[in-house]
Write a protein that holds these residues in place. Structure first.
Motif, short mmCIF file in Angstrom:
data_model
loop_
_atom_site.label_atom_id
_atom_site.label_comp_id
_atom_site.label_asym_id
_atom_site.label_seq_id
_atom_site.Cartn_x
_atom_site.Cartn_y
_atom_site.Cartn_z
N ASN A 126 -76.46 3.25 -15.13
CA ASN A 126 -75.40 3.70 -14.23
C ASN A 126 -74.30 4.39 -15.04
OD1 ASN A 126 -73.94 1.64 -15.44
ND2 ASN A 126 -73.95 0.30 -13.65
N ILE A 144 -80.11 -0.55 -14.81
CA ILE A 144 -80.40 -0.93 -13.43
C ILE A 144 -81.91 -0.85 -13.24
CG2 ILE A 144 -80.00 -0.46 -10.99
CD1 ILE A 144 -77.45 -1.21 -12.45
N ARG A 179 -85.06 -0.43 -10.89
CA ARG A 179 -85.45 0.08 -9.57
C ARG A 179 -86.71 -0.66 -9.15
NH1 ARG A 179 -85.94 4.70 -11.00
NH2 ARG A 179 -88.20 5.05 -10.98
N SER A 199 -85.06 -1.07 -3.58
CA SER A 199 -83.78 -1.70 -3.90
C SER A 199 -83.56 -1.67 -5.41
CB SER A 199 -83.75 -3.14 -3.39
OG SER A 199 -84.73 -3.93 -4.04
N GLU A 200 -82.36 -2.05 -5.82
CA GLU A 200 -82.01 -2.04 -7.23
C GLU A 200 -81.50 -3.40 -7.67
OE1 GLU A 200 -79.25 1.17 -7.76
OE2 GLU A 200 -80.87 2.65 -7.97
N GLN A 201 -81.78 -3.75 -8.91
CA GLN A 201 -81.32 -5.00 -9.49
C GLN A 201 -80.60 -4.71 -10.80
OE1 GLN A 201 -81.29 -8.44 -8.77
NE2 GLN A 201 -80.03 -8.35 -10.62
#
Length: 248
Positions: A217, A223, A225, A230-232
């Motif tokens: 980011n 991050i 994917r 969704s993202e974690q």
């Protein structure tokens, strides 16, 4: 449960009914009356604040009735057991649809209340034991048992997409569904097969083949994917996991 007192919240809009239950509970050992509520909304607030083990819950109340209260509390990780105490017997089917432990018809006698409390204790113990994953020495956790409104559900570890922490509980995500179990993230990280799962954050474990990619980011943080789009976020302590997965 151990020998700790059963923490009870009494919910009834009739003061005389509440007083009678208080008197009955005073004659029974091993219980702790933590509070009383006179309507459904107050019951939900007090349940969150006091974390009772059991609600002695009236059904016919103005506004939010007892069935609504039980349904609302069933969504919470620390949901209490419920014993309905009502003047009517026609709600029994609805009561057990929301996993009521017992159904008492007023006026309640001491012996009948004691039996309901015993059932509540047994129910709480079964639920706690059922949600504790166990691993055989030298082997990894291959399944979990979790409770929901239908009863107990067996969840294979290989079917879990990711695990996220919610206070003292862990949420197992399988496709669009999820279940809560009472366990620690550290114990799950130790028990799950590291060839299948990787910890990416202090509050998240992800199945390796559920990770579609990584990017940074604007602050330079990794991050992940995931396959569902969704993202974690990856915790700084777990950045080495990214490098290991990517072979860098």
């Amino acid at each position: 449960m151990d020998d700790a007192p059963l923490k009870i919240l009494v919910v009834d809009d009739e003061p005389l009914a509440t007083e009678r239950l208080q008197l009955l509970l005073a004659r029974i050992g091993g219980v702790d009356l933590v509070g009383t509520a006179s309507d459904g909304e107050a019951a939900c607030r007090m349940a969150e604040a006091l974390s009772p083990d059991l609600l002695l819950l009236d059904i016919a109340m103005p506004g939010m009735d007892g069935i609504d209260v039980a349904r609302e509390l069933s969504r919470r990780a620390d949901r209490p057991a419920v014993v309905f105490v009502t003047a009517f017997d026609q709600f029994a089917v609805s009561a057990f649809e929301v996993e009521a432990v017992d159904y008492l018809v007023k006026p309640v006698e001491t012996v009948r209340l004691e039996r309901a409390l015993e059932r509540a204790r047994a129910h709480i113990e079964r639920r706690a034991n059922a949600t504790q994953p166990t691993a055989v020495a030298g082997k990894h956790l291959d399944e979990f048992w979790a409770s929901d409104l239908t009863g107990l559900v067996r969840i294979r570890s290989v079917d879990i997409d990711r695990i996220t922490a919610e206070r003292d509980y862990m949420r197992l995500h399988v496709g669009p569904r999820s279940w809560l179990i009472h366990h620690s993230m550290a114990a799950l990280e130790e028990g799950l097969d590291p060839g299948l799962f990787v910890r990416l954050h202090r509050s998240a474990i992800v199945r390796r083949d559920y990770i579609a990619g990584f990017h940074r980011n604007v602050s330079g943080r990794w991050i992940a994917r995931l396959a569902d789009g969704s993202e974690q976020p990856v915790g700084r302590l777990y950045a080495d996991s990214v490098r290991a997965i990517a072979g860098r």
